[in-house]
Every structure is written in structure tokens, then in C-alpha cells.
Design an enzyme around this catalytic site. Structure first.
Site, PDB file in Angstrom:
ATOM      1  N   GLY A  26       0.679  -1.200  -0.010  1.00 60.24           N
ATOM      2  CA  GLY A  26      -0.004  -0.031   0.086  1.00 60.24           C
ATOM      3  C   GLY A  26       0.821   1.107   0.076  1.00 60.24           C
ATOM      4  N   ASN A  27       0.399   2.478   0.259  1.00 60.07           N
ATOM      5  CA  ASN A  27       1.160   3.746   0.258  1.00 60.07           C
ATOM      6  C   ASN A  27       0.301   4.502   1.203  1.00 60.07           C
ATOM      7  OD1 ASN A  27      -0.761   5.691  -1.070  1.00 60.07           O
ATOM      8  ND2 ASN A  27      -0.697   3.878  -2.632  1.00 60.07           N
ATOM      9  N   ARG A  28       0.976   5.591   1.787  1.00 65.59           N
ATOM     10  CA  ARG A  28       0.592   6.522   2.579  1.00 65.59           C
ATOM     11  C   ARG A  28      -0.526   7.563   2.417  1.00 65.59           C
ATOM     12  NH1 ARG A  28       5.979   9.289   4.285  1.00 65.59           N
ATOM     13  NH2 ARG A  28       4.434  10.422   5.233  1.00 65.59           N
ATOM     14  N   SER A  29      -1.212   7.536   1.058  1.00 72.66           N
ATOM     15  CA  SER A  29      -2.347   8.490   0.987  1.00 72.66           C
ATOM     16  C   SER A  29      -3.454   8.375   1.939  1.00 72.66           C
ATOM     17  CB  SER A  29      -2.863   8.279  -0.366  1.00 72.66           C
ATOM     18  OG  SER A  29      -4.071   8.872  -0.875  1.00 72.66           O
ATOM     19  N   ALA A  92      -3.713   7.717  -5.008  1.00 71.21           N
ATOM     20  CA  ALA A  92      -2.357   7.183  -5.234  1.00 71.21           C
ATOM     21  C   ALA A  92      -2.397   5.517  -5.668  1.00 71.21           C
ATOM     22  CB  ALA A  92      -1.757   7.309  -3.865  1.00 71.21           C
TER      23      ALA A  92
END
Ligand code: C5P
Length: 216
Positions: A26-29, A92
Site C-alpha cells: 500500500g502507500n501513505r495516501s 495514489a
């Protein structure tokens, strides 16, 4: 500017690409920028479909929300929501996803210190919407860049055939991922503008004004 009678699709948040039943990439959005845009578009009278990755945010008033998890699901939800007057891709989206999902949890192998995951490219939602037979009149993307912002943003305008690219101004205090404020450098063929730093709701309002004024 009123958006009465207009259909607006916004995608927001991260995507989670599952590796096995317990893990994902995943990512930090946080999704806050996209949710603020959806809220502001609804306030201006648009019929808004908000396609949201996994985030912990309340649904803005008057907005139809579709929750998704992966880039593939987001692609399907966004393209199924067409036609629309405006698409704003603020999510994102993961660029890569595991080639295969393991239905059994991956185990540590005794004596092995590394694990190699095979990743494959996801489909580009923004570029596919811009090339779609039901292309919205206005297609707007985001870009997270750390250097040569204008060069990469203008490259994306052309490569993805979109009308506007909003580059996050990284390094500006309190802006970007997870923050409540944001600062954008927005590029379109004929010009550019800097927005913020300001609360994301304010940046969303100025951005919608800009889309109306510069792209109409
Ligand atoms: O090329 P890059 O990923 O930096 O472009 C960012 C823009 O493209 C964002 O608007 C993002 O939502 C969109 N994007 C997409 N599908 C992907 C990757 C990025 O829609 N698979």
C-alpha cells in the site's frame, strides 16, 4: 462557479495490492485531498461519484461513494461510472501489483534470508479514462514528484493526454500525504499556477475554479 447538472467522478486514497490473506502493498495516501474535491464539487451542485480506496474518512454530503481496495477494482469502478463531464484522479494508485495472490499465507523458509515478489504493472486509470470513447470533457490528474516537477508534470500532460496535472509541492511545510493542508503546482498546456499552502478544502475550491476558468 456552479456545477449544476454536471457529473463529476473523483478517485481518492491509496490502493492495497494483496500479497496473501494477511499482507498487502500500500502507500501513505490519506484520501483527504480527493475527498475535499468531491465535497466541494457536490456543494457546487454536481452529481459526484467518489471512488475511494481504503481510507478512514466520512462520506461527504451528497456524494455517491464506491469503496474499492485494489488498483484493478478502482479501474473497473471509475470506468463503469462514465460518462461524466469531469474526472479528477487524485488517488495514489499502486503502479505495481503482485503477479499472483497466494491464498496460503507466505511462510519464512528455514535458512532463507530473502523473499522475491514478482510484481506486474497495473493499468493506468487516468490514461485509460483520457483515451476512453466516453472521455470526460476535462480529465485532471495528480503527480507526486520530488524533483524537476515541471518537466515531469508536462511530460504526464502529454503522455496521458490529460488536461491538467496537479503536482504536490513536496517540501512545503505541512503539505502532501496525510496532512490537512496542501500546496499544489498545477500545469495545463497554456499555463500554470501555484495553489496554497492552505487547508485541502480551500485548495479544492481554487482548483475547481481553475478547471472552470482555464479549461473552458
Ligand atoms: O504516472 P504517475 O503514477 O506519477 O501519475 C499520477 C497520476 O496517474 C495520478 O492522477 C494517479 O491517480 C494516476 N494513476 C492512475 N493509474 C495508475 C497509476 C497512476 O490513474 N495505475
Amino acid at each position: 462557479m456552479s456545477l449544476n447538472g454536471k457529473q463529476v467522478i473523483v478517485s481518492a486514497g491509496p490502493t492495497y495490492e494483496d500479497i496473501d490473506p494477511a499482507r498487502f502493498i500500500g502507500n501513505r495516501s490519506s484520501g483527504k485531498m480527493g475527498f475535499a474535491i468531491a465535497a466541494e464539487a457536490a456543494r457546487r451542485g454536481a452529481a459526484v461519484v467518489l471512488v475511494a480506496g481504503p481510507v478512514h474518512l466520512p462520506t461527504p454530503e451528497g456524494v455517491t461513494r464506491i469503496d474499492v481496495r485494489s488498483a484493478a477494482q478502482m479501474h473497473e469502478a471509475v470506468t463503469s461510472a462514465l460518462p461524466a463531464s469531469i474526472y479528477i484522479g487524485a488517488a495514489a494508485v499502486a503502479d505495481f501489483t503482485p503477479q499472483a495472490f497466494s491464498s496460503a499465507k507466505l511462510k519464512k523458509k528455514p535458512g532463507t534470508e530473502t523473499l522475491t515478489l514478482e510484481l506486474v504493472r497495473t493499468r493506468d486509470i487516468l490514461a485509460d479514462v483520457a483515451a476512453h470513447p466516453l472521455r470526460p470533457k476535462r480529465v485532471v490528474g495528480f503527480a507526486a514528484e520530488t524533483n524537476d516537477i515541471e518537466h515531469y508534470a508536462r511530460g504526464k500532460l502529454q503522455a496521458k493526454r490529460v488536461d491538467m496535472i496537479c503536482a504536490n509541492r513536496v517540501g512545503v511545510t505541512g503539505s502532501g500525504f496525510e496532512a490537512d493542508d496542501n500546496a499544489l503546482h498545477v500545469f495545463w498546456t497554456q499555463g500554470d499556477a501555484t495553489l496554497g499552502p492552505a487547508p485541502k478544502a480551500e485548495v479544492a475550491a481554487v482548483l475547481l475554479d481553475l478547471i472552470d476558468k482555464e479549461l473552458d
